[in-house]
Design an enzyme around this catalytic site. Structure first.
Site, short mmCIF file in Angstrom:
data_model
loop_
_atom_site.label_atom_id
_atom_site.label_comp_id
_atom_site.label_asym_id
_atom_site.label_seq_id
_atom_site.Cartn_x
_atom_site.Cartn_y
_atom_site.Cartn_z
N HIS A 187 0.83 -1.21 0.00
CA HIS A 187 0.00 0.00 0.00
C HIS A 187 0.87 1.26 0.00
O HIS A 187 0.58 2.23 -0.70
CB HIS A 187 -0.91 0.02 1.23
CG HIS A 187 -2.19 -0.73 1.04
ND1 HIS A 187 -2.25 -2.09 1.00
CD2 HIS A 187 -3.46 -0.29 0.85
CE1 HIS A 187 -3.52 -2.46 0.81
NE2 HIS A 187 -4.26 -1.39 0.72
N LYS A 222 -9.75 -7.91 8.38
CA LYS A 222 -10.32 -8.17 9.71
C LYS A 222 -10.07 -6.98 10.62
O LYS A 222 -9.10 -6.24 10.43
CB LYS A 222 -9.72 -9.44 10.32
CG LYS A 222 -8.25 -9.31 10.66
CD LYS A 222 -7.80 -10.40 11.61
CE LYS A 222 -6.29 -10.47 11.73
NZ LYS A 222 -5.78 -10.16 13.06
#
Lengths: 174, 281
Positions: free
Chosen positions: A37, A103
């Site tokens: 990222h 999550k």
């Protein structure tokens, strides 16, 4: 009732999902963790073309185990999404990312970007990496090979069970 | 003296890496099954089904239970009559980790420098090794691979002694609630009370090795464990942080004498894939 869906997503499809919906997802998704990222956002900031086209796509926050012989991938459950909070709004806004799979909780800035541009946050089952690996039929590294488990993989999903944790209206189970 | 060869240690550690990654210990499996029966939330019931299926698939297909095959953390009790031939114990354990993480296709999750380069060592070494010398001629090695998601939710606070029992309860319960879905609940909650700052943290980690749900041998601490567990599960955080009746499977407290000015409390969480393996040489 479980909704059966296929990637890529349209904005309309994403906005039709509600927090708490159970999904069975198939199709192509890209993997990415913090290191990938960070690089993607640095490339965007430098005006470079990304190695993957994220428009209408989903990013799965995962760093899989190496593939044992005869399998496409090793164990492959979700990692903690909060570590991507600094980067996700940029990818949603500038690349048209429609779904994130991970999550744990997300920041308010991520949720605001999801609402504005139309993106959902889907929860995969943390700690169920072997089960999830059986829903991945194909995997290939498409960028940042030098990052090892943090490289970007293109995965082909076959009926991965997910839950809509935060929808595009900002409703959240978390 | 009893001599154990370097290769004996290395090979045992290698096997333990594969075993710990793929075989959920029976006590954890039993705790999951029991909790599944008590869960009323429909989504969470689905997650429990997946945890049990995951354990079956991992054991049968030799796939790691979780892709985060962890930092290799060892607790070693070395008999005073044991000698390692051919190298140091530390070298032998690291050699075993190197072999095991390769042989069993486990993820290499260690970066050499924590702050600047963060380059992967690509063999999952170095391990963290807690070594204790004990009487006798046995070498007891426990491996508890520790995932980053649950480890990142650790907490430590030096309470004022006046904060007492209620201060401890509040700190532990709030730490688990604020961790939300990040540590992959349902978790096992390890708590260290007393000692010094670093010893409290060590006890919190060691508490995770106890048979799941086995109460403290001290009735006062056993009662404290039960109260904290009840409060955590009343929070509704639930499986994966998405709601439910079971947020933790157990609370394990270890305690130790401490300084008269201090009340250290440490919390270390383990996800439901609470892995460990052991060997006695």
């Amino acid at each position: 009732m479980k909704k059966v869906m296929q990637t890529p997503f349209t904005e309309e499809a994403v906005r039709s999902l509600h927090a708490g919906d159970q999904l069975i997802l198939s199709g192509t998704v890209y993997t990415g963790r913090d290191a990938a990222h960070k690089r993607l956002c640095a490339m965007l900031a430098a005006g470079e073309t990304l190695p993957v086209d994220l428009a209408g796509q989903a990013i799965y926050f995962v760093g899989p185990c190496p593939a044992p012989p005869g399998r496409p991938i090793g164990s492959a459950g979700p990692t903690t999404s909060g570590r991507m909070d600094a980067y996700s709004p940029v990818l949603i806004k500038e690349c048209g990312l429609r779904a994130m799979i991970g999550k744990g909780g997300r920041s308010q800035a991520v949720i605001e970007a999801m609402k504005e541009y139309g993106c959902v946050y889907l929860a995969a089952t943390g700690g169920a990496g072997a089960l999830i690996a059986n829903s991945i039929v194909k995997a290939e590294v498409v960028a940042f090979d030098d990052l090892g488990p943090e490289a970007i993989y293109k995965l082909e999903l076959d009926n991965l069970p997910l839950v809509v944790a935060i929808d595009a209206d900002g409703n959240s189970l978390l | 003296m009893k001599t154990i060869t370097f290769d004996t240690v290395k090979d045992a550690v290698c096997r333990m890496c594969g075993q710990a990654a793929c075989d959920l210990p029976p006590d954890v499996l039993a705790a999951l099954k029991s909790a599944a029966g008590r869960e009323k939330n429909v989504l969470a019931q689905g997650f429990f089904e997946q945890y049990l299926q995951n354990s079956d698939i991992a054991a049968r297909e030799r796939l790691p239970l979780c892709q985060d095959t962890g930092f290799a953390v060892f607790f070693v009790s070395m008999g005073s009559e044991v000698m390692i031939d051919g190298g140091t114990l530390r070298e032998a354990i690291n050699a075993g980790v190197r072999d095991g993480y390769k042989k069993y296709y486990l993820r290499k999750s260690i970066v050499a420098d924590p702050l600047f380069d963060r380059k992967n060592t690509f063999d999952n070494t170095p391990a963290v090794i807690h070594l204790e010398q004990v009487p006798g001629d046995q070498l007891h090695i426990v491996l508890a691979p520790k995932g980053g998601g649950s480890e990142n939710m650790s907490a430590l606070k030096m309470l004022k002694p006046s904060e007492g029992r209620n201060g401890v309860v509040d700190f532990v319960v709030n730490s688990v609630i604020s961790a939300g879905g990040n540590p992959c609940p349902p978790t096992i909650v390890g708590v260290g009370i007393g000692g010094t700052m670093e010893y409290a943290a060590f006890m919190a980690k060691k508490a995770l090795l106890r048979e799941v749900g086995k109460a403290s041998s001290d009735p006062r601490y056993a009662e404290l464990e039960a109260e904290i567990l009840q409060k955590i599960n009343a929070s509704g955080v639930g499986s994966q942080g998405l709601g439910g009746d079971i947020t933790a499977l157990a609370v394990h407290i270890e305690f130790h004498p401490c300084h008269l000015a201090s009340l250290p409390v440490a919390v270390n969480l383990n996800c439901h894939a609470a892995r460990h393996a052991e060997v006695i040489l």
